[in-house]
Design a protein around this motif. Sequence first.
Motif, mmCIF file in Angstrom:
data_model
loop_
_atom_site.group_PDB
_atom_site.id
_atom_site.type_symbol
_atom_site.label_atom_id
_atom_site.label_comp_id
_atom_site.label_asym_id
_atom_site.label_seq_id
_atom_site.Cartn_x
_atom_site.Cartn_y
_atom_site.Cartn_z
ATOM 1 N N THR A 181 24.695 -0.748 -12.950
ATOM 2 C CA THR A 181 25.651 0.222 -13.617
ATOM 3 C C THR A 181 26.946 0.386 -12.966
ATOM 4 O OG1 THR A 181 24.688 1.772 -12.027
ATOM 5 C CG2 THR A 181 23.471 1.465 -14.277
ATOM 6 N N ASP A 182 27.940 0.979 -13.391
ATOM 7 C CA ASP A 182 29.038 1.143 -12.847
ATOM 8 C C ASP A 182 28.834 1.940 -11.342
ATOM 9 O OD1 ASP A 182 30.114 0.162 -14.880
ATOM 10 O OD2 ASP A 182 30.948 1.873 -15.769
ATOM 11 N N LYS A 183 28.163 2.620 -11.598
ATOM 12 C CA LYS A 183 28.024 3.517 -10.047
ATOM 13 C C LYS A 183 27.233 2.620 -9.040
ATOM 14 C CE LYS A 183 25.177 7.655 -8.383
ATOM 15 N NZ LYS A 183 24.297 8.786 -8.622
ATOM 16 N N ASP A 184 26.230 1.651 -9.462
ATOM 17 C CA ASP A 184 25.975 0.717 -8.518
ATOM 18 C C ASP A 184 27.002 -0.245 -7.993
ATOM 19 O OD1 ASP A 184 23.156 1.759 -8.704
ATOM 20 O OD2 ASP A 184 22.572 0.414 -10.318
ATOM 21 N N PHE A 185 27.758 -0.788 -8.915
ATOM 22 C CA PHE A 185 28.954 -1.361 -8.723
ATOM 23 C C PHE A 185 29.781 -0.953 -7.673
ATOM 24 C CE2 PHE A 185 33.211 -2.973 -9.292
ATOM 25 C CZ PHE A 185 33.197 -4.219 -9.152
ATOM 26 N N VAL A 186 30.256 0.277 -7.706
ATOM 27 C CA VAL A 186 30.960 1.224 -6.826
ATOM 28 C C VAL A 186 30.484 1.015 -5.513
ATOM 29 C CG1 VAL A 186 31.974 3.233 -6.302
ATOM 30 C CG2 VAL A 186 32.428 2.074 -8.614
ATOM 31 N N LYS A 187 29.131 1.465 -5.360
ATOM 32 C CA LYS A 187 28.128 1.635 -4.215
ATOM 33 C C LYS A 187 28.166 0.338 -3.439
ATOM 34 C CE LYS A 187 23.797 3.259 -2.714
ATOM 35 N NZ LYS A 187 22.459 3.761 -2.833
ATOM 36 N N SER A 188 27.967 -0.835 -4.163
ATOM 37 C CA SER A 188 27.787 -2.203 -3.580
ATOM 38 C C SER A 188 28.927 -2.353 -2.720
ATOM 39 C CB SER A 188 27.293 -3.372 -4.442
ATOM 40 O OG SER A 188 28.132 -3.378 -5.615
ATOM 41 N N THR A 189 30.180 -2.307 -3.540
ATOM 42 C CA THR A 189 31.499 -2.510 -3.233
ATOM 43 C C THR A 189 31.857 -1.784 -1.926
ATOM 44 O OG1 THR A 189 32.305 -2.806 -5.461
ATOM 45 C CG2 THR A 189 34.181 -2.419 -3.775
ATOM 46 N N ILE A 232 29.818 -0.640 0.443
ATOM 47 C CA ILE A 232 29.115 -1.038 1.484
ATOM 48 C C ILE A 232 29.632 -2.401 1.999
ATOM 49 C CG2 ILE A 232 26.572 -2.132 2.073
ATOM 50 C CD1 ILE A 232 25.546 -0.152 -0.041
ATOM 51 N N MET A 233 30.228 -3.413 1.060
ATOM 52 C CA MET A 233 30.515 -4.522 1.414
ATOM 53 C C MET A 233 31.955 -4.549 2.086
ATOM 54 S SD MET A 233 29.308 -6.843 -2.034
ATOM 55 C CE MET A 233 30.482 -8.445 -1.659
ATOM 56 N N ARG A 234 32.642 -3.495 1.660
ATOM 57 C CA ARG A 234 34.249 -3.554 2.078
ATOM 58 C C ARG A 234 34.051 -3.357 3.513
ATOM 59 N NH1 ARG A 234 37.884 0.727 -0.441
ATOM 60 N NH2 ARG A 234 37.902 -0.852 -2.224
ATOM 61 N N PRO A 235 33.389 -2.642 4.553
ATOM 62 C CA PRO A 235 33.726 -2.619 5.829
ATOM 63 C C PRO A 235 33.130 -4.140 6.443
ATOM 64 C CG PRO A 235 31.875 -1.048 5.035
ATOM 65 C CD PRO A 235 32.564 -1.399 3.909
ATOM 66 N N GLN A 236 32.153 -4.716 5.727
ATOM 67 C CA GLN A 236 31.290 -5.888 6.222
ATOM 68 C C GLN A 236 32.631 -6.986 6.162
ATOM 69 O OE1 GLN A 236 27.770 -6.599 3.907
ATOM 70 N NE2 GLN A 236 26.834 -4.861 5.225
ATOM 71 N N PHE A 237 33.181 -6.710 5.047
ATOM 72 C CA PHE A 237 34.337 -7.825 4.766
ATOM 73 C C PHE A 237 35.311 -7.597 5.880
ATOM 74 C CE2 PHE A 237 38.315 -9.514 2.827
ATOM 75 C CZ PHE A 237 37.729 -10.838 2.307
#
Length: 217
Positions: free
Chosen positions: A1-9, A11-16
Motif C-alpha cells: 500500500t502507499d502507507k507501507d511504501f512511505v514507511k519502508s522509504t 526506514i531505508m533513508r537513514p540506512q542509505f
Amino acid sequence: TDKDFVKSTLIMRPQFDARVPVPGDKSKPEEWDKYFQRVGKPAGATDYKYNAPKGEDGKPVALDDADTARLEAFKAHAHKNHFTQKQFDAGLEFLEQDIKQQNTHFESQISTAYENSVKELKAEWGPDYEANVAAAVDGGVAYAPDEKSWVDFVNLPLANGMRVGDHPTLLKTLAKVGRASGEDQRVRNMHQSGEADSVQAEINRLEQEAGEKGMST
C-alpha cells in the motif's frame, strides 16, 4: 500500500545516508580513508590499542626501546594500509609468533655451533682442553678495552649462527695469547719477588761447579 511504501522509504533513508560507497580505482586517498574509517580504521596510528602480555607476576611486560620502536613502526604501517583494530591485532600476533620462531631457531643454531666447536677443540687439544679454554678467556679479558665491550663482541652472531666467542679459530688464537700473557706475568712476578734472581744465582753456581769439575755447560 502507499502507507507501507512511505514507511519502508523512511526506514531505508537513514540506512542509505549512513552508507559509504566502496571507492573505485579513480577515488582519492581521502575517500579511501573515509571508507576504511567507517568500517573500523582508527583515526590515527597512535589510536591502535596494544595489550602487552603479562609476566609471571601478572603485570604487563614492559617493552624495551627496540620493541617499542617496532610497535610504533607497525602502527604506522597498519594505519597507512587501512588496518582495522581487529586486523592490527591479528597482524601483531603473527609478527610476535614469527619472532618467537626465529629466536627458537637462532638459539638452536647457537647450541649446535657451540657443540661442534667444543668437539673440534677437544679432538685437537685433548686433555689440555680446559686449560686452553681458560687461557683463551684470560687472553681476551687481558687485552680487551673493557669487560662490557669484550662480552658484547664475543656474543656477536655470525652468518652460520655461531657466536664469535665460540669460533675455534678465535679460541685457538686467544689460547696462545693467554698462555703468552700468563708466562710474561709469571716472569714479572718472579722479578718482583726476587725469585728470578735466586734462580739465576743457582744457575751460575751450577755452571761454576761444572766448570771446576771440567764439565761443559
